[in-house]
Every structure is written in C-alpha cells, then in structure tokens.
Design an enzyme around this catalytic site. Sequence first.
Site, mmCIF file in Angstrom:
data_model
loop_
_atom_site.group_PDB
_atom_site.id
_atom_site.type_symbol
_atom_site.label_atom_id
_atom_site.label_comp_id
_atom_site.label_asym_id
_atom_site.label_seq_id
_atom_site.Cartn_x
_atom_site.Cartn_y
_atom_site.Cartn_z
ATOM 1 N N GLU A 47 -4.500 2.962 -3.615
ATOM 2 C CA GLU A 47 -4.157 1.966 -2.592
ATOM 3 C C GLU A 47 -3.163 0.988 -3.211
ATOM 4 O OE1 GLU A 47 -6.505 -1.536 -0.266
ATOM 5 O OE2 GLU A 47 -7.633 0.302 -0.616
ATOM 6 N N ASP A 58 -7.583 -11.602 0.910
ATOM 7 C CA ASP A 58 -7.633 -11.343 -0.527
ATOM 8 C C ASP A 58 -8.309 -12.467 -1.291
ATOM 9 O OD1 ASP A 58 -6.259 -9.003 -0.110
ATOM 10 O OD2 ASP A 58 -4.290 -9.878 -0.505
#
EC number: 4.2.1.20
Length: 258
Positions: A47, A58
């Site tokens: 990824e 995040d």
Amino acid sequence: MGVERIKAAFENGKKAFIPYVMGGDGGLEILKERIRFLDEAGASIVEIGIPFSDPVADGPTIQRAGKRALDSGVTVKGIFQALIEVREEVQIPFVLMTYLNPVLAFGKERFIENCMEAGVDGIIVPDLPYEEQDIIAPLLREANIALIPLVTVTSPIERIKKITSESEGFVYAVTVAGVTGVRQNFKDEIHSYLEKVKSHTHLPVVAGFGISTKEHVEEMVTICDGVVVGSKVIELLENEKREEICEFIQATKQKEEA
C-alpha cells in the site's frame, strides 16, 4: 492485471500481509528500493500513500512521513513515475492510499490513466463517502482498478452489506475508532465485528489501523484474511529494522490454511 492481481494474493487460503509505505518519504529512489525489498520479503500487496497536507485519517507517524515527503518536494507525478519504473521489476500488487483532494487536483481522468500506466491495482480513498463514490468509481471500473471500501466498527450491518456488495479487491475493516497508529491491544468486540463483516461479503476482509505487533498479526489473521500494517512498518523502515518486518510476514504466512 488490476483486480485479478489482488484476487491472486488471497487465493487458496493465503493470508495477506500488506505493508504501508509513504510515497516519497526519503525520496523516490528510496520508495522504489522499499517496494523491491517488500516484494522480495514476501509481502502480499504493498500500500503506497500519496502525501497530503491534511491527512485526517492518519496518526502521527504517517503524518510525519507525509510531511517529510511534501517538504522534500515530492509530487504525485513523481510518485507515479517511480511506480512505473519499479513495476518493471516486481509483480506485487500496488494499492494507492490517497485522499480525494490530490485525485481531483491532479485531474481524476489523468490520475486514473497514470494508475494504469504504473500498474496500480487498487485505490483506497478514506475521505470518499460511499454515497459519493461515483465521482471516480465508474472510471476505476473501466480501468479494472479496484476501489477498496472501508468499513468501521460503527458501520451498521445494512451499510456494510451495501458498501461491500458493489466493491472489488478486498474490504478494509478499520479495527479502531480514530486515526491510524500503534496500539497495545484490541477490544473483544473487534473479533465479533470482523466475523460480522466476513459473514456479509464475498470479498476477502483485511484488518487495519493500529496493528503493531506479531501478536496482533497472529490474532487478526485467525479471524480475517489479512492485515495492513502502516505506522509500525514506517517506524521499522526508518530505524533499519527490516528483519522485524520479515518476522511480521512470517507470522502471517504461518496462519495460512493448509
């Protein structure tokens, strides 16, 4: 290859170990070298994060990696060029993790054309609601690139069924409420949540967010079809502790069905 290359990563009871790397953190040559290493080490899918200035999903480790990439002047076009070059050397599936803004700023048609040139097999867009996925879903289908759905612990079962019924690749099951990052343990309800997701989709189910130890990996792959490890992989790459990444991969493989 696209969707087929992702399918092959889960065939015959294979359990998938999916490491996350930030595109351009350390430079584009480093990105290519890390992809080569992960491929050789036996990762199932890689990824690749597209750095963005407002990464709402995040945690701090991935935010810092994205900031380093942006501060060094890395561009979306540069990341695509690096992927085009390394794709000639590896067969591992590429899944991009990108927020919607970089896709639209680049131009969605141009973005998907570049994905095709770079051999990208799937895309995850964490801030694209299911109700708005037609912004890019038809173009991705035409390009044979999977739009990987995310489901969360709080997603009602009817919503999970609806989201996954029209999806391809695999289902990304978010295992914590909140942002990515290292966690010490998972609550018991995560197990029943993952089992519930698995029972309502034809696709492989991959657990992600907060997975940071071999024990986490072993725990998750007994219930689902694979794991994404992001913040911990970034830390280990940064600190040159690559043997620990290999141990994560081995822990995943040991749980494969006979």
